[in-house]
Design an enzyme around this catalytic site. Structure first.
Site, PDB file in Angstrom:
ATOM      1  N   CYS A 129       0.536  -1.434  -0.138  1.00 15.47           N
ATOM      2  CA  CYS A 129      -0.322  -0.246   0.293  1.00 15.47           C
ATOM      3  C   CYS A 129       0.877   1.851  -0.219  1.00 15.47           C
ATOM      4  CB  CYS A 129      -0.833   0.296   1.379  1.00 15.47           C
ATOM      5  SG  CYS A 129      -0.327  -0.999   2.450  1.00 15.47           S
ATOM      6  N   HIS A 249      -2.839   6.089   4.810  1.00 12.41           N
ATOM      7  CA  HIS A 249      -1.329   6.769   4.837  1.00 12.41           C
ATOM      8  C   HIS A 249      -0.797   7.765   4.173  1.00 12.41           C
ATOM      9  CE1 HIS A 249      -0.747   2.432   5.787  1.00 12.41           C
ATOM     10  NE2 HIS A 249      -1.121   1.507   5.229  1.00 12.41           N
TER      11      HIS A 249
END
Ligand code: A2P
Length: 342
Positions: A129, A249
């Site tokens: 990711c 994130h």
């Protein structure tokens, strides 16, 4: 349009749930969809819109007549079942690290290296990711100005460690405000010897430690970036940190470009027109990306672009994206869409 029979392995998990949502939202041409998980979840009902789906246990026969199987149930489940699925004629889009560095397996971010899909042999890997959002944002810069170095520090959400880690953060936050003992069992890694609270903390360990003092997450970012860009000469180093954020994130990224004389405006222009990238960069109005506002958004957001005060070809920036979407589910569904185009 040819309709496809779909399977999602890990359908009850943080990413699997989002894969189903994205398939429905993007009108992926589905003839049927099979939701697979462990025996524990067999019979569980999952609702999307006004449709109810029943979860089944994953067994090799689950993949009979399946055209595309999305895997997001951990590396060991992919190791066990991905080849069973391919043997039965399915194309596997795998969200785990099981096959990412296998030279036969394309590691695909559709905005960066869709051409590598051509050589797939049944399994296509969805990158890590943190890597996906970074390479998607840097690709337009790399295309125009070249890239010779990347130094990245991540600020990663707990949802990247699965639904149990989200529960742990929420439970620890309650324990903290009730002045109870904080119990930690999942982070930094379920298989680690020691566990630390994530609530009101920052843990500089994601996954287990590997060679040279780097964690496996850091090695993933370093190795996968080179593979996706198809360039072993790019210098990449990573520090990955877990924060008490549920989704999204963030990354502080330092880059050095190849070309001389590049300006912040040049980088802005390159990224502004890039697919899947949104610039949010205006210090005068405190406009910059934050994970809270990236949640449920498809794009990768970039802000705080500035020149390094010491290195003429060096720039810093702040890159944020929903790790469950572009970092996982959305990227997987975009890979499937690319396969359909071909
Ligand atoms: P289950 O809910 O039955 O445990 P997350 O990443 O959010 O932790 O989710 C992990 C996903 O992987 C869940 O859907 C989980 O299903 C699934 N899973 C875990 N172990 C297996 C297994 N042995 N076979 C198939 N699916 C599994």
């Amino acid at each position: 349009m040819i309709m496809k029979n779909i399977a999602i392995v890990g359908a009850t998990g943080a990413v699997g749930t989002k894969i189903l949502e994205k398939l429905v939202e993007r009108n992926f041409p589905m003839q049927s969809v099979k939701l697979l998980a462990s025996a524990r979840s067999a019979g569980t009902e999952i609702k999307v819109g006004d449709q109810t789906y029943i979860v089944e246990e994953t067994v090799p026969e689950s993949f009979e007549s399946v055209d595309i199987a999305f895997f997001s149930a951990g590396g060991s489940v992919s190791q066990k079942f991905a080849k069973e699925a391919v043997a039965r004629g399915a194309i596997v889009i795998d969200n785990t690290s099981a096959f990412r560095m296998d030279p036969e397996t394309p590691l695909v971010v559709p905005e960066v290296n869709p051409h590598t899909l051509q050589k797939h042999q049944g399994i296509i890997a969805n990158p890590n990711c943190s890597t996906i959002q970074m390479v998607a944002a840097l690709q337009p810069i790399r295309e125009k100005f070249g890239l010779k170095r990347i130094i990245v520090s991540t600020y990663q959400a707990v949802s990247g460690a699965g639904a149990e880690a989200i529960d742990e953060l929420q439970e620890q936050s309650r324990q903290f405000s009730d002045r109870k003992n904080i119990e930690a069992a999942i982070l930094p890694s379920a298989s680690a010897e020691k566990h630390y609270p994530i609530a009101f903390n920052a843990i500089p360990q994601i996954d287990m430690f590997g060679e040279a003092g780097y964690t496996l997450e850091e090695w993933k970012m370093m190795n996968e970036t080179k593979k996706i860009f198809g360039d072993d000469s790019i210098a990449v180093s990573a520090t990955c940190v877990r924060l008490p954020v549920v989704s999204g994130h963030s990354e502080s990224v330092y880059i050095e470009v190849e070309k001389e004389g590049v300006t912040v405006e040049d980088l802005h222009q390159a990224m502004a027109g890039a697919p899947g990238v949104t610039l949010q960069d205006d210090p005068s109005t405190q406009f910059y990306p934050m994970p809270l506002f990236a949640e449920d958004e498809d794009d990768v957001f970039v802000g705080r672009v500035r020149k390094d005060p010491n290195e003429a070809k060096g720039f810093h920036m702040w890159i944020v994206s929903d790790n469950l979407l572009k970092g996982a589910a959305l990227n997987s569904v975009q890979i499937a869409e690319k396969l359909l185009e071909r």
